[in-house]
Scaffold this motif. Structure first.
Motif: not given
Length: 211
Positions: A178-183, A200-211
């Protein structure tokens, strides 16, 4: 916020006086801010330690890769996405995403590795504390029931570690994609800074969804 809302409702129902509710809110705020300020230095130190640990782990993986893969593959793994985005901004979305997946692979692997170490260390500290407590009980009471109970808990703990470790690995793998797609999307909008922001947006999105 929930406590403050409950106090407000109690005031509206006449169960609590307004000045009492206000005093309780002020006391809660003082306790909360005091605890946060006390925890701040520890969090800062943890963040710095985590950053340097991930950086060292990345350097180790890069060194290992330099000994194991071809120069072409190594170049893909160590690409600077900011500079590459400026040079290759006219490429298609899939090509940009592929470049980002390769370039971000080592950093996400290092990040996942450090989190796995923290996870295992946390379980080790917990298990060691339980073991010491069990040993003390055996010395005092010679309780064999406690041994069987601890064996069952050890099995449950191993399963818990496996599940959390698997969840973490899957989460970071999805975050990489997802982060690579966002990049890639950010590169098409604003090569360079857009690449970093999208990643960073893609990474943060998945981190927030999976925590």
């Amino acid at each position: 916020l929930e406590s403050e809302t409950k106090r407000l409702q109690d005031v509206q129902k006449g169960l609590l006086k307004a000045h009492v509710a206000q005093n309780e809110n002020q006391e809660w705020e003082e306790r909360e801010w005091t605890s946060r300020w006390k925890a701040l230095p520890k969090k800062v130190c943890y963040g710095i330690l985590k950053f340097h640990s991930i950086t060292l782990c990345m350097r180790f993986y890069e060194y290992a890769a330099s000994k194991m893969v071809s120069e072409v593959t190594l170049d893909k793994l160590t690409t600077n996405t900011f500079q590459a985005a400026k040079r290759n901004s006219e490429r298609s979305f899939s090509e940009l995403m592929e470049t980002n997946v390769w370039a971000n692979g080592i950093s996400f692997l290092a990040d996942c590795t450090i989190y796995q170490v923290v996870l295992l260390y946390g379980y080790y500290v917990y298990y060691d504390g339980k073991k010491n407590k069990r040993d003390q009980q055996l010395l005092l009471y010679d309780d064999t029931t406690t041994i069987h109970k601890e064996e069952k808990e050890s099995g449950g703990m191993a399963l818990s570690i496996l599940l959390k470790s698997t969840k973490l690995t899957v989460s970071r793998s999805i975050a990489l994609v997802v982060a690579s797609a966002g990049g890639a999307a950010g590169t098409m909008i604003l090569p360079g800074w857009g690449t970093i922001f999208g990643t960073q947006l893609g990474d943060s999105l998945i981190s927030n969804l999976t925590e």
